[in-house]
Design a protein around this motif. Structure first.
Motif, PDB file in Angstrom:
ATOM      1  N   ALA A   1      19.492   0.263 -39.866  1.00 52.11           N
ATOM      2  CA  ALA A   1      18.840   0.118 -38.572  1.00 52.11           C
ATOM      3  C   ALA A   1      19.793  -0.350 -37.485  1.00 52.11           C
ATOM      4  O   ALA A   1      19.387  -1.001 -36.546  1.00 52.11           O
ATOM      5  N   CYS A   2      21.055  -0.030 -37.603  1.00 50.77           N
ATOM      6  CA  CYS A   2      21.999  -0.562 -36.631  1.00 50.77           C
ATOM      7  C   CYS A   2      23.184   0.375 -36.462  1.00 50.77           C
ATOM      8  O   CYS A   2      23.036   1.587 -36.540  1.00 50.77           O
ATOM      9  N   VAL A   3      24.326  -0.200 -36.213  1.00 46.66           N
ATOM     10  CA  VAL A   3      25.543   0.579 -36.000  1.00 46.66           C
ATOM     11  C   VAL A   3      26.597   0.222 -37.033  1.00 46.66           C
ATOM     12  O   VAL A   3      26.506  -0.796 -37.706  1.00 46.66           O
ATOM     13  N   GLU A   4      27.588   1.101 -37.126  1.00 43.36           N
ATOM     14  CA  GLU A   4      28.745   0.849 -37.971  1.00 43.36           C
ATOM     15  C   GLU A   4      29.976   0.929 -37.078  1.00 43.36           C
ATOM     16  O   GLU A   4      29.995   1.676 -36.095  1.00 43.36           O
ATOM     17  N   VAL A   5      30.990   0.151 -37.420  1.00 43.66           N
ATOM     18  CA  VAL A   5      32.249   0.184 -36.682  1.00 43.66           C
ATOM     19  C   VAL A   5      33.396   0.382 -37.655  1.00 43.66           C
ATOM     20  O   VAL A   5      33.306   0.025 -38.830  1.00 43.66           O
ATOM     21  N   ALA A   6      34.465   0.964 -37.139  1.00 44.70           N
ATOM     22  CA  ALA A   6      35.685   1.140 -37.925  1.00 44.70           C
ATOM     23  C   ALA A   6      36.863   1.030 -36.977  1.00 44.70           C
ATOM     24  O   ALA A   6      36.804   1.492 -35.838  1.00 44.70           O
ATOM     25  N   ARG A   7      37.911   0.398 -37.439  1.00 42.01           N
ATOM     26  CA  ARG A   7      39.134   0.276 -36.638  1.00 42.01           C
ATOM     27  C   ARG A   7      40.175   1.228 -37.200  1.00 42.01           C
ATOM     28  O   ARG A   7      40.341   1.346 -38.404  1.00 42.01           O
ATOM     29  N   ASP A   8      40.842   1.913 -36.299  1.00 40.05           N
ATOM     30  CA  ASP A   8      41.868   2.875 -36.682  1.00 40.05           C
ATOM     31  C   ASP A   8      42.987   2.788 -35.660  1.00 40.05           C
ATOM     32  O   ASP A   8      42.837   3.254 -34.530  1.00 40.05           O
ATOM     33  N   GLY A   9      44.061   2.140 -36.046  1.00 44.05           N
ATOM     34  CA  GLY A   9      45.155   1.964 -35.096  1.00 44.05           C
ATOM     35  C   GLY A   9      44.716   1.103 -33.936  1.00 44.05           C
ATOM     36  O   GLY A   9      44.161   0.031 -34.125  1.00 44.05           O
ATOM     37  N   GLY A  10      44.886   1.591 -32.739  1.00 45.18           N
ATOM     38  CA  GLY A  10      44.531   0.832 -31.544  1.00 45.18           C
ATOM     39  C   GLY A  10      43.161   1.141 -31.002  1.00 45.18           C
ATOM     40  O   GLY A  10      42.850   0.816 -29.857  1.00 45.18           O
ATOM     41  N   HIS A  11      42.312   1.791 -31.813  1.00 46.76           N
ATOM     42  CA  HIS A  11      40.976   2.155 -31.361  1.00 46.76           C
ATOM     43  C   HIS A  11      39.911   1.617 -32.306  1.00 46.76           C
ATOM     44  O   HIS A  11      40.167   1.398 -33.483  1.00 46.76           O
ATOM     45  N   THR A  12      38.710   1.445 -31.756  1.00 47.62           N
ATOM     46  CA  THR A  12      37.550   1.063 -32.546  1.00 47.62           C
ATOM     47  C   THR A  12      36.516   2.161 -32.379  1.00 47.62           C
ATOM     48  O   THR A  12      36.204   2.561 -31.252  1.00 47.62           O
ATOM     49  N   ALA A  13      36.002   2.661 -33.491  1.00 47.92           N
ATOM     50  CA  ALA A  13      34.984   3.703 -33.478  1.00 47.92           C
ATOM     51  C   ALA A  13      33.628   3.082 -33.770  1.00 47.92           C
ATOM     52  O   ALA A  13      33.522   2.127 -34.538  1.00 47.92           O
ATOM     53  N   VAL A  14      32.591   3.647 -33.149  1.00 49.45           N
ATOM     54  CA  VAL A  14      31.220   3.164 -33.328  1.00 49.45           C
ATOM     55  C   VAL A  14      30.343   4.381 -33.614  1.00 49.45           C
ATOM     56  O   VAL A  14      30.472   5.421 -32.961  1.00 49.45           O
ATOM     57  N   ARG A  15      29.459   4.250 -34.601  1.00 47.16           N
ATOM     58  CA  ARG A  15      28.523   5.338 -34.893  1.00 47.16           C
ATOM     59  C   ARG A  15      27.165   4.761 -35.269  1.00 47.16           C
ATOM     60  O   ARG A  15      27.042   3.595 -35.655  1.00 47.16           O
ATOM     61  N   ASP A  16      26.154   5.592 -35.189  1.00 44.06           N
ATOM     62  CA  ASP A  16      24.789   5.234 -35.558  1.00 44.06           C
ATOM     63  C   ASP A  16      24.678   5.274 -37.076  1.00 44.06           C
ATOM     64  O   ASP A  16      24.934   6.311 -37.689  1.00 44.06           O
ATOM     65  N   SER A  17      24.294   4.179 -37.682  1.00 46.68           N
ATOM     66  CA  SER A  17      24.218   4.136 -39.142  1.00 46.68           C
ATOM     67  C   SER A  17      23.102   5.019 -39.691  1.00 46.68           C
ATOM     68  O   SER A  17      23.127   5.377 -40.860  1.00 46.68           O
ATOM     69  N   LYS A  18      22.136   5.396 -38.852  1.00 48.09           N
ATOM     70  CA  LYS A  18      21.060   6.279 -39.296  1.00 48.09           C
ATOM     71  C   LYS A  18      21.503   7.739 -39.293  1.00 48.09           C
ATOM     72  O   LYS A  18      20.871   8.577 -39.918  1.00 48.09           O
ATOM     73  N   ALA A  19      22.566   8.056 -38.551  1.00 50.99           N
ATOM     74  CA  ALA A  19      23.052   9.435 -38.445  1.00 50.99           C
ATOM     75  C   ALA A  19      24.583   9.431 -38.465  1.00 50.99           C
ATOM     76  O   ALA A  19      25.222   9.766 -37.469  1.00 50.99           O
ATOM     77  N   PRO A  20      25.181   9.062 -39.572  1.00 51.59           N
ATOM     78  CA  PRO A  20      26.637   8.877 -39.623  1.00 51.59           C
ATOM     79  C   PRO A  20      27.457  10.150 -39.423  1.00 51.59           C
ATOM     80  O   PRO A  20      28.645  10.071 -39.122  1.00 51.59           O
ATOM     81  N   THR A  21      26.858  11.321 -39.576  1.00 51.49           N
ATOM     82  CA  THR A  21      27.619  12.555 -39.387  1.00 51.49           C
ATOM     83  C   THR A  21      27.583  13.051 -37.958  1.00 51.49           C
ATOM     84  O   THR A  21      28.232  14.049 -37.627  1.00 51.49           O
ATOM     85  N   ARG A  22      26.840  12.391 -37.099  1.00 53.37           N
ATOM     86  CA  ARG A  22      26.767  12.804 -35.700  1.00 53.37           C
ATOM     87  C   ARG A  22      27.926  12.206 -34.922  1.00 53.37           C
ATOM     88  O   ARG A  22      28.876  11.705 -35.487  1.00 53.37           O
ATOM     89  N   ALA A  23      27.836  12.242 -33.632  1.00 53.89           N
ATOM     90  CA  ALA A  23      28.925  11.840 -32.737  1.00 53.89           C
ATOM     91  C   ALA A  23      29.385  10.402 -32.973  1.00 53.89           C
ATOM     92  O   ALA A  23      28.592   9.525 -33.321  1.00 53.89           O
ATOM     93  N   VAL A  24      30.669  10.196 -32.754  1.00 52.54           N
ATOM     94  CA  VAL A  24      31.307   8.884 -32.867  1.00 52.54           C
ATOM     95  C   VAL A  24      31.878   8.536 -31.504  1.00 52.54           C
ATOM     96  O   VAL A  24      32.496   9.372 -30.854  1.00 52.54           O
TER      97      VAL A  24
END
Length: 66
Positions: A20-43
């Motif tokens: 019911a929330c979001v997921e985050v991931a760090r990759d180099g100098g960026h942080t990505a955010v996605r909807d945990s209910k739809a992880p294959t959609r836009a980041v």
């Protein structure tokens, strides 16, 4: 930025399957955010310093408004 493989769910995701929330991931100098209910959609990606400033502002507002 490539698609990260180190996604973490928010500690506020809730009980059960915790989707019911979001997921985050760090990759180099960026942080990505996605909807945990739809992880294959836009980041959304942000420069990590900007994302950290955003989180700091949220925490300050939460503290100020109790």
């Amino acid at each position: 930025m490539t698609t990260p493989d180190n996604w973490r769910k928010s500690s506020y995701s809730g009980s059960g399957d915790g989707n019911a929330c979001v997921e985050v991931a760090r990759d180099g100098g960026h942080t990505a955010v996605r909807d945990s209910k739809a992880p294959t959609r836009a980041v959304l990606t942000f420069p990590t310093p900007a994302f950290n400033a955003f989180l700091g502002a949220l925490k300050a507002d939460a503290k100020a408004n109790g």
